[in-house]
Design a protein around this motif. Structure first.
Motif, PDB file in Angstrom:
ATOM      1  N   GLN A   1       0.801  -1.226   0.000  1.00  0.00           N
ATOM      2  CA  GLN A   1       0.000   0.000   0.000  1.00  0.00           C
ATOM      3  C   GLN A   1       0.835   1.279   0.000  1.00  0.00           C
ATOM      4  OE1 GLN A   1      -2.525  -0.559   3.447  1.00  0.00           O
ATOM      5  NE2 GLN A   1      -3.182  -2.522   2.562  1.00  0.00           N
ATOM      6  N   SER A   2       2.148   1.135   0.179  1.00  0.00           N
ATOM      7  CA  SER A   2       2.982   2.335   0.299  1.00  0.00           C
ATOM      8  C   SER A   2       3.176   2.985  -1.070  1.00  0.00           C
ATOM      9  CB  SER A   2       4.338   1.987   0.900  1.00  0.00           C
ATOM     10  OG  SER A   2       5.268   1.759  -0.122  1.00  0.00           O
ATOM     11  N   SER A   3       3.610   4.238  -1.058  1.00  0.00           N
ATOM     12  CA  SER A   3       3.771   4.935  -2.335  1.00  0.00           C
ATOM     13  C   SER A   3       5.112   4.624  -2.990  1.00  0.00           C
ATOM     14  CB  SER A   3       3.656   6.449  -2.107  1.00  0.00           C
ATOM     15  OG  SER A   3       4.617   6.836  -1.140  1.00  0.00           O
ATOM     16  N   ILE A   4       6.077   4.079  -2.250  1.00  0.00           N
ATOM     17  CA  ILE A   4       7.391   3.854  -2.861  1.00  0.00           C
ATOM     18  C   ILE A   4       7.713   2.396  -3.174  1.00  0.00           C
ATOM     19  CG2 ILE A   4       8.538   5.950  -2.006  1.00  0.00           C
ATOM     20  CD1 ILE A   4       9.728   4.180   0.253  1.00  0.00           C
ATOM     21  N   TYR A   5       7.238   1.459  -2.344  1.00  0.00           N
ATOM     22  CA  TYR A   5       7.720   0.087  -2.483  1.00  0.00           C
ATOM     23  C   TYR A   5       7.302  -0.651  -3.743  1.00  0.00           C
ATOM     24  CZ  TYR A   5      10.155   0.523   1.881  1.00  0.00           C
ATOM     25  OH  TYR A   5      11.033   0.933   2.838  1.00  0.00           O
ATOM     26  N   PRO A   6       6.029  -0.525  -4.237  1.00  0.00           N
ATOM     27  CA  PRO A   6       5.698  -1.285  -5.438  1.00  0.00           C
ATOM     28  C   PRO A   6       6.698  -1.027  -6.565  1.00  0.00           C
ATOM     29  CG  PRO A   6       3.705  -0.469  -4.433  1.00  0.00           C
ATOM     30  CD  PRO A   6       4.848   0.138  -3.664  1.00  0.00           C
ATOM     31  N   SER A   7       7.117   0.233  -6.727  1.00  0.00           N
ATOM     32  CA  SER A   7       8.038   0.487  -7.831  1.00  0.00           C
ATOM     33  C   SER A   7       9.456   0.014  -7.495  1.00  0.00           C
ATOM     34  CB  SER A   7       7.969   1.970  -8.226  1.00  0.00           C
ATOM     35  OG  SER A   7       9.151   2.635  -7.940  1.00  0.00           O
ATOM     36  N   LEU A   8       9.885   0.145  -6.247  1.00  0.00           N
ATOM     37  CA  LEU A   8      11.210  -0.385  -5.879  1.00  0.00           C
ATOM     38  C   LEU A   8      11.275  -1.908  -6.059  1.00  0.00           C
ATOM     39  CD1 LEU A   8      12.058   1.681  -2.640  1.00  0.00           C
ATOM     40  CD2 LEU A   8      13.186   1.849  -4.865  1.00  0.00           C
ATOM     41  N   PHE A   9      10.208  -2.601  -5.675  1.00  0.00           N
ATOM     42  CA  PHE A   9      10.178  -4.064  -5.859  1.00  0.00           C
ATOM     43  C   PHE A   9      10.143  -4.409  -7.341  1.00  0.00           C
ATOM     44  CE2 PHE A   9       9.923  -6.647  -1.996  1.00  0.00           C
ATOM     45  CZ  PHE A   9       9.847  -5.669  -1.024  1.00  0.00           C
ATOM     46  N   TYR A  10       9.395  -3.612  -8.127  1.00  0.00           N
ATOM     47  CA  TYR A  10       9.322  -3.881  -9.559  1.00  0.00           C
ATOM     48  C   TYR A  10      10.715  -3.777 -10.182  1.00  0.00           C
ATOM     49  CZ  TYR A  10       8.142  -3.784 -14.431  1.00  0.00           C
ATOM     50  OH  TYR A  10       8.097  -4.092 -15.770  1.00  0.00           O
ATOM     51  N   HIS A  11      11.448  -2.723  -9.812  1.00  0.00           N
ATOM     52  CA  HIS A  11      12.793  -2.571 -10.361  1.00  0.00           C
ATOM     53  C   HIS A  11      13.740  -3.668  -9.903  1.00  0.00           C
ATOM     54  CE1 HIS A  11      11.506   1.590 -11.354  1.00  0.00           C
ATOM     55  NE2 HIS A  11      12.201   1.272 -12.426  1.00  0.00           N
ATOM     56  N   ALA A  12      13.540  -4.145  -8.686  1.00  0.00           N
ATOM     57  CA  ALA A  12      14.445  -5.166  -8.154  1.00  0.00           C
ATOM     58  C   ALA A  12      14.098  -6.565  -8.653  1.00  0.00           C
ATOM     59  CB  ALA A  12      14.410  -5.132  -6.627  1.00  0.00           C
ATOM     60  N   PHE A  13      12.813  -6.906  -8.683  1.00  0.00           N
ATOM     61  CA  PHE A  13      12.430  -8.293  -8.964  1.00  0.00           C
ATOM     62  C   PHE A  13      11.619  -8.467 -10.248  1.00  0.00           C
ATOM     63  CE2 PHE A  13      13.120  -8.208  -4.348  1.00  0.00           C
ATOM     64  CZ  PHE A  13      14.008  -9.276  -4.217  1.00  0.00           C
ATOM     65  N   GLY A  14      11.316  -7.362 -10.937  1.00  0.00           N
ATOM     66  CA  GLY A  14      10.569  -7.490 -12.179  1.00  0.00           C
ATOM     67  C   GLY A  14       9.075  -7.682 -11.957  1.00  0.00           C
ATOM     68  N   ASP A  15       8.612  -7.658 -10.717  1.00  0.00           N
ATOM     69  CA  ASP A  15       7.171  -7.653 -10.463  1.00  0.00           C
ATOM     70  C   ASP A  15       6.929  -6.927  -9.146  1.00  0.00           C
ATOM     71  OD1 ASP A  15       6.364  -9.593  -8.157  1.00  0.00           O
ATOM     72  OD2 ASP A  15       7.827 -10.738  -9.312  1.00  0.00           O
ATOM     73  N   SER A  16       5.715  -6.417  -8.970  1.00  0.00           N
ATOM     74  CA  SER A  16       5.494  -5.637  -7.757  1.00  0.00           C
ATOM     75  C   SER A  16       4.535  -6.343  -6.803  1.00  0.00           C
ATOM     76  CB  SER A  16       4.989  -4.234  -8.111  1.00  0.00           C
ATOM     77  OG  SER A  16       4.032  -4.312  -9.126  1.00  0.00           O
ATOM     78  N   SER A  17       4.560  -7.706  -6.860  1.00  0.00           N
ATOM     79  CA  SER A  17       3.650  -8.445  -5.980  1.00  0.00           C
ATOM     80  C   SER A  17       4.096  -8.337  -4.500  1.00  0.00           C
ATOM     81  CB  SER A  17       3.557  -9.902  -6.416  1.00  0.00           C
ATOM     82  OG  SER A  17       4.836 -10.471  -6.417  1.00  0.00           O
ATOM     83  N   ILE A  18       5.370  -8.155  -4.252  1.00  0.00           N
ATOM     84  CA  ILE A  18       5.930  -7.982  -2.907  1.00  0.00           C
ATOM     85  C   ILE A  18       5.675  -9.190  -2.004  1.00  0.00           C
ATOM     86  CG2 ILE A  18       6.121  -6.482  -0.866  1.00  0.00           C
ATOM     87  CD1 ILE A  18       5.501  -4.124  -2.499  1.00  0.00           C
ATOM     88  N   SER A  19       6.537 -10.193  -2.135  1.00  0.00           N
ATOM     89  CA  SER A  19       6.383 -11.374  -1.281  1.00  0.00           C
ATOM     90  C   SER A  19       7.299 -11.264  -0.069  1.00  0.00           C
ATOM     91  CB  SER A  19       6.736 -12.637  -2.067  1.00  0.00           C
ATOM     92  OG  SER A  19       8.134 -12.645  -2.343  1.00  0.00           O
ATOM     93  N   LYS A  20       7.021 -12.119   0.885  1.00  0.00           N
ATOM     94  CA  LYS A  20       7.841 -12.219   2.100  1.00  0.00           C
ATOM     95  C   LYS A  20       9.285 -12.570   1.708  1.00  0.00           C
ATOM     96  CE  LYS A  20       8.368 -15.830   5.532  1.00  0.00           C
ATOM     97  NZ  LYS A  20       7.824 -17.005   6.177  1.00  0.00           N
ATOM     98  N   GLU A  21       9.428 -13.545   0.784  1.00  0.00           N
ATOM     99  CA  GLU A  21      10.771 -13.996   0.385  1.00  0.00           C
ATOM    100  C   GLU A  21      11.558 -12.861  -0.248  1.00  0.00           C
ATOM    101  OE1 GLU A  21       7.973 -15.730  -0.274  1.00  0.00           O
ATOM    102  OE2 GLU A  21       8.354 -17.262   1.273  1.00  0.00           O
ATOM    103  N   GLN A  22      10.900 -12.097  -1.147  1.00  0.00           N
ATOM    104  CA  GLN A  22      11.591 -10.990  -1.811  1.00  0.00           C
ATOM    105  C   GLN A  22      12.057  -9.960  -0.785  1.00  0.00           C
ATOM    106  OE1 GLN A  22       8.485  -9.785  -4.475  1.00  0.00           O
ATOM    107  NE2 GLN A  22       9.245 -11.013  -6.186  1.00  0.00           N
ATOM    108  N   THR A  23      11.192  -9.688   0.185  1.00  0.00           N
ATOM    109  CA  THR A  23      11.528  -8.710   1.217  1.00  0.00           C
ATOM    110  C   THR A  23      12.780  -9.147   1.978  1.00  0.00           C
ATOM    111  OG1 THR A  23       9.162  -8.289   1.436  1.00  0.00           O
ATOM    112  CG2 THR A  23      10.570  -7.416   3.187  1.00  0.00           C
ATOM    113  N   LEU A  24      12.793 -10.426   2.394  1.00  0.00           N
ATOM    114  CA  LEU A  24      13.926 -10.918   3.171  1.00  0.00           C
ATOM    115  C   LEU A  24      15.200 -10.965   2.320  1.00  0.00           C
ATOM    116  CD1 LEU A  24      12.179 -13.802   5.162  1.00  0.00           C
ATOM    117  CD2 LEU A  24      12.749 -11.515   5.979  1.00  0.00           C
TER     118      LEU A  24
END
Ligand code: HEC
Ligand code: HEC
Length: 343
Positions: free
Chosen positions: A144-167
Motif C-alpha cells: 500500500q505504500s507509495s514507494i515500495y511497489p516500484s522499488l520491488f518492480y525494479h528489483a524483482f521485475g514484479d510488484s507483488s511484494i512477497s515475504k521472500e523478496q523482502t527478506l
C-alpha cells in the motif's frame, strides 16, 4: 521482434542478473559462505534492501527500523547500549552485534540460533521485544505504500511484494556491507608499516588472541567460552540454548574485532564499556569452568606497556572508509518518515 533477437535479449538480461560483479571479495580472503547463486546481487535489490533497513515501517507502530539498533557509525552495533532497546522501549536480552562481512559468516546471533542470513531478518521483525510485526502484515503495508511497489518492480521485475523478496532484499544490503580497508589491511598490503608499538601489539595478539579472533575476519566462526562470569539475572548460557548440550554451556559466537574501537559496549551482554576492561578480563578475571576454552586455561600475562601496545594494534582495525561509506547510509534520495531513535 525476431525470435532469435528476443531470446538473445532474454539471455542478456539473465546474464546481467547472474553476474556477481557487485560483490568483490578482498584478495586472499576465504570464500564467502553465502550462496550468491541463489540470490544474485543487483544494484536494485541492494538499494531496496537498504531502504527497508532504514525504514521503521518494518515495526508494528512504525517507530523502530533495523538501524535503530544497528547504526552505521558504530559499525552497525547499537550506540552505547548494553542490551538493545526495541518497540515500546522494551529491553532485549543481548547486545546488538556489528553488521559487516556477513557474507563470510555461517552462523548468526550470539548463540548461532540462525544459520542462514535470509532468515535472520524474520527474527527482529517478529520479536515482540524488537519490532513486533508479522511478515503478512508488513508485506501488505509495503504493497500500500507509495514507494515500495516500484522499488520491488525494479528489483524483482514484479510488484507483488512477497515475504521472500523482502527478506532477500534486506540480505543483499547486509551482504554489500564489507569492511576490509583498515590500517591493518593497508599494512598487510604493504602500503603502510606499523609503528613499533602496533608491531608489538600485533605480535602479542597473534600469541594470545588469534586462535579465536582469527585473521583476516578476526573470528574463527566457532563458539567458545572466554571465561566471563554468567550474569545472574540474564542467565544466558549461550550456545547450549540451541544445541541443549551441556558441553556448549556459556559458549558464544566469537565476534569479529574489526572496528572494535567503535562497537562498544562489549560482549554478548555489553558488560564492558572500554577495551581496557576487556584486557583486564582476559588477564585477571577469567572464570575457570568446565567449558572454558583450552587456550584460556593458562593465564595471559600482560604488563601495562604490553596492554597499551595490544590496544594500539586493536585500533588499527578501525576502517573509516566503511564507517563513513555513503553507500551504506540512510537513503536520503527516497523519502521516509524519520526513524524514532530508540532509547
Ligand atoms: C531492538 C533492536 C534490534 C532491532 C530493531 C534489530 N536488531 Fe538485529 N540484532 C539485535 C540483537 C540484540 C542481536 C543479537 C541477538 C542474539 O544474539 O540473540 C541482533 C542480531 C542481528 C544479526 C546477527 C549478526 C551476527 O553477527 O550474528 C543480524 C544480521 C541482524 N541483527 C540484522 C538485523 C536486521 C536486518 C534488522 C531489521 C530487520 C535488525 N537486525 C533489527 C538487535 C536488533
Ligand atoms: C578462546 C577463544 C578466545 C580467545 C583466546 C580470545 N577471545 Fe576475545 N572473545 C571470545 C568470545 C567467545 C567472545 C564473546 C564472548 C561473549 O560475549 O560472551 C570474545 C569477545 C571479545 C571482545 C568483545 C567483542 C565485542 O564485539 O563485543 C573483545 C574486544 C575481545 N574478545 C578481545 C580479545 C583479545 C584482545 C584477546 C587476546 C588477549 C582475546 N579476545 C582472546 C573468544 C576469545
Amino acid at each position: 521482434m525476431n525470435k532469435t533477437i528476443l531470446s538473445f535479449c532474454i539471455l542478456l538480461t539473465a546474464f546481467a542478473n547472474v553476474k556477481n560483479d557487485l560483490f568483490i571479495s578482498p584478495p586472499d580472503w576465504p570464500k564467502p559462505a553465502y550462496e550468491f547463486s541463489k540470490n544474485p546481487m543487483t544494484i536494485e535489490k541492494v538499494f531496496l534492501g537498504r531502504v527497508l533497513f532504514y525504514d521503521p515501517i518494518l515495526s508494528r507502530d512504525h517507530t523502530i527500523s533495523c538501524a535503530s539498533c544497528h547504526s552505521q557509525y558504530t559499525a552497525f552495533a547499537h550506540v552505547d547500549h548494553a542490551l538493545s532497546h526495541g518497540i515500546d522501549n522494551k529491553i532485549g536480552m543481548r547486545n546488538a552485534p556489528v553488521l559487516f562481512n556477513l557474507a563470510w559468516q555461517q552462523n548468526f546471533m550470539w548463540d548461532g540460533a540462525i544459520n542462514h542470513l535470509d532468515n535472520q531478518s524474520l527474527a527482529p521483525i517478529s520479536n515482540p521485544l524488537e519490532m513486533d510485526e508479522t511478515m503478512q502484515h508488513l508485506t501488505s503495508k509495503l504493497r500500500q505504500s507509495s514507494i515500495y511497489p516500484s522499488l520491488f518492480y525494479h528489483a524483482f521485475g514484479d510488484s507483488s511484494i512477497s515475504k521472500e523478496q523482502t527478506l532477500m532484499a534486506i540480505s543483499q544490503f547486509m551482504l554489500s556491507i564489507v569492511s576490509s580497508d583498515a590500517r591493518y589491511d593497508s599494512m598487510i598490503r604493504h602500503q603502510v608499516s606499523f609503528t613499533s608499538q602496533e608491531e608489538n601489539g600485533y605480535r602479542l595478539f597473534k600469541q594470545h588472541c588469534s586462535t579465536c579472533h582469527t585473521e583476516p575476519l578476526f573470528t574463527n566462526q566457532q563458539f567458545e567460552n572466554n571465561g566471563l562470569i554468567p550474569d545472574s539475572i540474564l542467565r544466558d548460557y549461550g550456545r547450549m540454548k540451541v544445541t541443549m548440550l551441556p558441553s556448549d554451556s556459556l559458549k558464544f559466537k566469537v565476534p569479529t574485532l574489526r572496528n572494535i574501537e567503535f562497537s562498544y559496549p562489549y560482549m554478548h551482554d555489553g558488560r564492558f564499556k572500554r577495551l581496557s576492561e576487556v584486557l583486564t578480563h582476559y588477564t585477571t578475571e577469567i572464570q575457570h569452568g568446565k567449558t572454558l576454552s583450552k587456550q584460556l586455561n593458562t593465564p595471559i600475562l600482560l604488563s601495562s606497556n604490553e596492554k597499551v601496545d595490544l590496544t594500539a594494534f586493536l585500533l588499527t582495525l578501525t576502517d573509516r572508509h566503511f564507517l563513513f561509506n555513503t553507500d551504506y547510509s540512510y537513503p536520503k534520495e527516497v523519502l521516509l518518515p524519520s526513524p524514532k531513535e530508540s532509547k
